[in-house]
Motif scaffolding. Sequence first.
Motif, PDB file in Angstrom:
ATOM      1  N   VAL A  79      15.765   3.683   2.741  1.00  0.00           N
ATOM      2  CA  VAL A  79      15.364   2.405   2.164  1.00  0.00           C
ATOM      3  C   VAL A  79      15.066   2.633   0.685  1.00  0.00           C
ATOM      4  O   VAL A  79      14.072   3.264   0.330  1.00  0.00           O
ATOM      5  N   GLY A  80      15.968   2.181  -0.156  1.00  0.00           N
ATOM      6  CA  GLY A  80      15.812   2.372  -1.598  1.00  0.00           C
ATOM      7  C   GLY A  80      16.931   3.208  -2.163  1.00  0.00           C
ATOM      8  O   GLY A  80      17.189   4.324  -1.698  1.00  0.00           O
ATOM      9  N   CYS A  81      17.629   2.672  -3.171  1.00  0.00           N
ATOM     10  CA  CYS A  81      18.766   3.367  -3.782  1.00  0.00           C
ATOM     11  C   CYS A  81      18.415   3.909  -5.156  1.00  0.00           C
ATOM     12  O   CYS A  81      19.282   4.003  -6.031  1.00  0.00           O
ATOM     13  N   GLY A  82      17.156   4.248  -5.367  1.00  0.00           N
ATOM     14  CA  GLY A  82      16.756   4.870  -6.620  1.00  0.00           C
ATOM     15  C   GLY A  82      16.997   6.363  -6.587  1.00  0.00           C
ATOM     16  O   GLY A  82      17.653   6.886  -5.671  1.00  0.00           O
ATOM     17  N   PRO A  83      16.459   7.090  -7.559  1.00  0.00           N
ATOM     18  CA  PRO A  83      16.737   8.532  -7.645  1.00  0.00           C
ATOM     19  C   PRO A  83      16.301   9.313  -6.411  1.00  0.00           C
ATOM     20  O   PRO A  83      16.996  10.242  -5.990  1.00  0.00           O
ATOM     21  N   ALA A  84      15.159   8.968  -5.801  1.00  0.00           N
ATOM     22  CA  ALA A  84      14.718   9.692  -4.604  1.00  0.00           C
ATOM     23  C   ALA A  84      15.660   9.433  -3.440  1.00  0.00           C
ATOM     24  O   ALA A  84      16.059  10.352  -2.719  1.00  0.00           O
ATOM     25  N   GLY A  85      16.036   8.173  -3.252  1.00  0.00           N
ATOM     26  CA  GLY A  85      16.943   7.838  -2.162  1.00  0.00           C
ATOM     27  C   GLY A  85      18.305   8.468  -2.335  1.00  0.00           C
ATOM     28  O   GLY A  85      18.915   8.963  -1.376  1.00  0.00           O
ATOM     29  N   LEU A  86      18.804   8.478  -3.566  1.00  0.00           N
ATOM     30  CA  LEU A  86      20.116   9.070  -3.824  1.00  0.00           C
ATOM     31  C   LEU A  86      20.086  10.584  -3.639  1.00  0.00           C
ATOM     32  O   LEU A  86      21.035  11.171  -3.117  1.00  0.00           O
ATOM     33  N   GLY A  87      19.000  11.231  -4.074  1.00  0.00           N
ATOM     34  CA  GLY A  87      18.868  12.671  -3.862  1.00  0.00           C
ATOM     35  C   GLY A  87      18.861  13.018  -2.387  1.00  0.00           C
ATOM     36  O   GLY A  87      19.498  13.980  -1.948  1.00  0.00           O
ATOM     37  N   VAL A 117      11.891   6.349   3.489  1.00  0.00           N
ATOM     38  CA  VAL A 117      11.505   5.219   2.649  1.00  0.00           C
ATOM     39  C   VAL A 117      11.334   5.743   1.227  1.00  0.00           C
ATOM     40  O   VAL A 117      10.495   6.606   0.965  1.00  0.00           O
ATOM     41  N   ALA A 118      12.150   5.236   0.317  1.00  0.00           N
ATOM     42  CA  ALA A 118      12.128   5.687  -1.078  1.00  0.00           C
ATOM     43  C   ALA A 118      12.212   4.460  -1.989  1.00  0.00           C
ATOM     44  O   ALA A 118      13.112   4.325  -2.814  1.00  0.00           O
ATOM     45  N   THR A 119      11.262   3.567  -1.801  1.00  0.00           N
ATOM     46  CA  THR A 119      11.293   2.280  -2.504  1.00  0.00           C
ATOM     47  C   THR A 119      10.661   2.336  -3.881  1.00  0.00           C
ATOM     48  O   THR A 119      10.650   1.335  -4.603  1.00  0.00           O
ATOM     49  N   GLY A 120      10.105   3.490  -4.262  1.00  0.00           N
ATOM     50  CA  GLY A 120       9.490   3.592  -5.579  1.00  0.00           C
ATOM     51  C   GLY A 120       8.241   2.740  -5.688  1.00  0.00           C
ATOM     52  O   GLY A 120       7.524   2.501  -4.706  1.00  0.00           O
ATOM     53  N   LEU A 121       7.978   2.267  -6.884  1.00  0.00           N
ATOM     54  CA  LEU A 121       6.837   1.393  -7.155  1.00  0.00           C
ATOM     55  C   LEU A 121       7.402   0.077  -7.673  1.00  0.00           C
ATOM     56  O   LEU A 121       7.524  -0.138  -8.886  1.00  0.00           O
ATOM     57  N   PRO A 122       7.761  -0.832  -6.768  1.00  0.00           N
ATOM     58  CA  PRO A 122       8.554  -1.997  -7.172  1.00  0.00           C
ATOM     59  C   PRO A 122       7.791  -3.108  -7.882  1.00  0.00           C
ATOM     60  O   PRO A 122       8.396  -3.935  -8.553  1.00  0.00           O
ATOM     61  N   ILE A 179       1.866  -1.519 -18.051  1.00  0.00           N
ATOM     62  CA  ILE A 179       0.728  -0.674 -17.683  1.00  0.00           C
ATOM     63  C   ILE A 179       0.929   0.022 -16.345  1.00  0.00           C
ATOM     64  O   ILE A 179      -0.003   0.628 -15.814  1.00  0.00           O
ATOM     65  N   GLY A 180       2.172  -0.037 -15.800  1.00  0.00           N
ATOM     66  CA  GLY A 180       2.431   0.673 -14.560  1.00  0.00           C
ATOM     67  C   GLY A 180       2.948  -0.227 -13.466  1.00  0.00           C
ATOM     68  O   GLY A 180       3.309  -1.390 -13.691  1.00  0.00           O
ATOM     69  N   ALA A 181       2.992   0.339 -12.257  1.00  0.00           N
ATOM     70  CA  ALA A 181       3.502  -0.388 -11.096  1.00  0.00           C
ATOM     71  C   ALA A 181       2.827   0.149  -9.851  1.00  0.00           C
ATOM     72  O   ALA A 181       2.130   1.164  -9.892  1.00  0.00           O
ATOM     73  N   ARG A 182       3.034  -0.547  -8.744  1.00  0.00           N
ATOM     74  CA  ARG A 182       2.404  -0.117  -7.496  1.00  0.00           C
ATOM     75  C   ARG A 182       3.345  -0.342  -6.323  1.00  0.00           C
ATOM     76  O   ARG A 182       4.315  -1.086  -6.405  1.00  0.00           O
ATOM     77  N   ASN A 183       3.018   0.318  -5.219  1.00  0.00           N
ATOM     78  CA  ASN A 183       3.776   0.155  -3.988  1.00  0.00           C
ATOM     79  C   ASN A 183       3.173  -0.984  -3.185  1.00  0.00           C
ATOM     80  O   ASN A 183       1.957  -1.059  -3.021  1.00  0.00           O
ATOM     81  N   THR A 184       4.027  -1.853  -2.681  1.00  0.00           N
ATOM     82  CA  THR A 184       3.538  -3.017  -1.928  1.00  0.00           C
ATOM     83  C   THR A 184       3.775  -2.889  -0.434  1.00  0.00           C
ATOM     84  O   THR A 184       3.313  -3.731   0.334  1.00  0.00           O
ATOM     85  N   GLN A 185       4.484  -1.852  -0.023  1.00  0.00           N
ATOM     86  CA  GLN A 185       4.848  -1.738   1.390  1.00  0.00           C
ATOM     87  C   GLN A 185       3.838  -0.877   2.136  1.00  0.00           C
ATOM     88  O   GLN A 185       3.540   0.249   1.726  1.00  0.00           O
ATOM     89  N   PRO A 186       3.282  -1.384   3.237  1.00  0.00           N
ATOM     90  CA  PRO A 186       2.333  -0.568   4.009  1.00  0.00           C
ATOM     91  C   PRO A 186       3.028   0.644   4.623  1.00  0.00           C
ATOM     92  O   PRO A 186       4.212   0.589   4.976  1.00  0.00           O
ATOM     93  N   ARG A 187       2.309   1.730   4.748  1.00  0.00           N
ATOM     94  CA  ARG A 187       2.870   2.982   5.262  1.00  0.00           C
ATOM     95  C   ARG A 187       2.836   2.973   6.786  1.00  0.00           C
ATOM     96  O   ARG A 187       1.825   2.614   7.394  1.00  0.00           O
ATOM     97  N   VAL A 188       3.935   3.381   7.403  1.00  0.00           N
ATOM     98  CA  VAL A 188       4.039   3.447   8.856  1.00  0.00           C
ATOM     99  C   VAL A 188       3.888   4.895   9.296  1.00  0.00           C
ATOM    100  O   VAL A 188       4.573   5.785   8.765  1.00  0.00           O
ATOM    101  N   ASP A 189       3.007   5.141  10.237  1.00  0.00           N
ATOM    102  CA  ASP A 189       2.786   6.498  10.735  1.00  0.00           C
ATOM    103  C   ASP A 189       3.724   6.764  11.910  1.00  0.00           C
ATOM    104  O   ASP A 189       3.457   6.367  13.047  1.00  0.00           O
TER     105      ASP A 189
END
Length: 733
Positions: A31-39, A114-119, A260-270
């Motif tokens: 989930v996420g096609c940014g640098p982490a997801g592509l790596g 999940v590699a959605t970054g800080l959207p 001033i930055g960004a944050r993650n909005t998706q809750p973490r699933v254990d």
Amino acid sequence: MQSTIIRKAREHSQIADFTIAKPTGKRVAIVGCGPAGLGAAAVLAQAGCDVTLFDAESEAGGMCRWIPSYRLDPAILDADLNFIRQLGNIEFRFHESVEHPETLLSQGYHAVIVATGLPEPLTLPIPNIEYSTTWKAFLKQQDHSALSSKKVVVIGGGAIAVDCAITAIRAGSQVTMIALEKLSELPLTEFEWKELRHSGVQLIERTKVNAILVADEKITGVETSSVELPDGLEFSPRAVVPVEQEPSISRKADFVVIAIGARNTQPRVDHPNILYAGDCSNGPTTVVEAVAAGKNAAQNILEQLHLVEARPIPEKPVKSRITLLGRKLLPVPLTSSFFGRTIASPFLLSAAPPTDGYEQMAKAYRAGWPGGVMKTAFDDVPIHIPAEYMFIHNKLTYGNCDNVSGHSLQRVCGEIEKLVREFPDRLTIASTGGPVSGDDEYDRNIWQSNTRKLEAAGAMGIEYSLSCPQGGDGTHGDIVSQNAELTAKIIDWVMKISDPNVPKLFKLTGAVTAIQPILQAIHEVLTRYPNKKAGVTLANSFPALEFRPGHRNWDDGYVVGLSGDGVTPISNLTLAKAAGSGVTISGNGGPMDYKSAANFLALGASTVQFCTIVLKYGYGIIDELHSGLSYLLQDRGFLSISELIGCALPFPILQFDEITATKKISAVDPLLCKHCGNCTRCPYLAIELTDEQIPVTDPSKCIGCSLCMQKCFSGALYMRPRSEQELSVLREH
């Protein structure tokens, strides 16, 4: 830095090809096609997984898409994406948000990353914030021409704020950057800080924006106030406090960017099969670190799916040592021959400290070296190894006065037997010599005795040291092989009793007036033994003198053999002069990279021996040497090593009258110029600096020597053809 390296590699056709892995039947969703997801996708695909990437945007790249083009050329990103698509079964699904990653597990996926970054960009709880623009919206916008001559305020002090500020500057804006941090606290790299400092952006430190001022639905300015950091506290936005009794200030602005930055909005699933990677897990990082985090997450998934062996977890999740599987390191095979024996490549270790014993040779073989010459050993001769035996002349040129091994020939024979038994596919060559006292019968017996002992031990070849820089024969000169008659005599002693199945190499020196008479004398001897295998090693280290503080009235002088980059041109010329001798040559003395080694082979050497490069970089350098040579062969259109060997012959040297007499002239790329003025040291006084500190070349003085270009550390100078007018000015001058 990484994008520059990759761009250069592509320009020189040095990007490795990859095989497609055999499918494993395992499906992984990202989930996420940014640098982490592509790596992560690259690692998983090369391990044989079917990979599906989901992204809410219309194209892949994530945050990389919003890095300004002057920092990251979109063409480089597109080339990377095309590269990743070729690594295996990878599917991209755009305009698809995945709010609940656990649902993907019920759709047939064995694991999810999940590699959605800080959207979601952070904002400020201040009046009229809705009139501002987030950094994300600002950087996604391609055309900023409407901001020309406008007053732009960027709120923030990090790398993204710098991107926004310089993007606005490039659009022709007057830019003010307001930060809570002091300038010394800005979280910027040295490069980003220098870029900002020279950009023309006005920096205001320790200042808070209280409100955006608006009139008639348009921004007119911002209201700010000073803040301070109480003593003893480390900086954080929450730690600063207002400066008491200091009035607020209104500053004019037409446009405001919140960065001033960004944050993650998706809750973490254990869930054990759902992993989080990149900025959504680690917080803000660089692109390179996000890729590393994605690769580490992919490795963890592969371990869980039992597709790879477990490996140590890195101390930092943003550092990775994972190498993509399936690399074709050798697009052109390097298989070579040593007097009829097949070896994996023409690269051997020279007789030197890295080959002084079984342990060193075994380590070299395990690292991938096809063969090596053990350090020169003698029978029942007391050996003096100087305590201070090594000089570093410069970073790529060493001075070695550790001339022979301290091990006895008996020990070396035992080590050869063990090496041949344990590594039968490697080429284990011994090295020895003998006395040159002038008593021929005495000397001959020892040279022949050493030969027989090494042959009996199973040596696959024997090299004889006739060129040790410190090994004068005492009667005929400084070095044995400087004397053609003496060299021929010793070689005849050896060849007379030589086992035809054990090739012999006689190590010569380039420190001669002419190499041809030496080789002619050797060739005459070898023709007497047509059924025996023999050749020479050429050109060895070069004799020189180094100084080190001592107890005399001046420093102590040491005779050393210069090795490495400094002697490569000498060895090149020696090999070129040896062309047509009819003697098999093992190249030696100087090569510090695969291109230098390729030059040796093109000049007729059938193998190349390395010493200094291993002393500097270790045995593992063999992988780079092999890969580099193979890709160089591919780039030049060669299909095998045999096509490369001797390809520069029979006329390896471009004669003086063949070199063009038309002189080029130096020119400058102003964007690369560092304004250092180094080029004004032109010996022909042809270069001066303009008022803007840009070099300009006088065509009447420049003779086209190119020294300025070759010593320009920023690569700003280059040579171009002269115009007719420039040619006439030079002729008149």
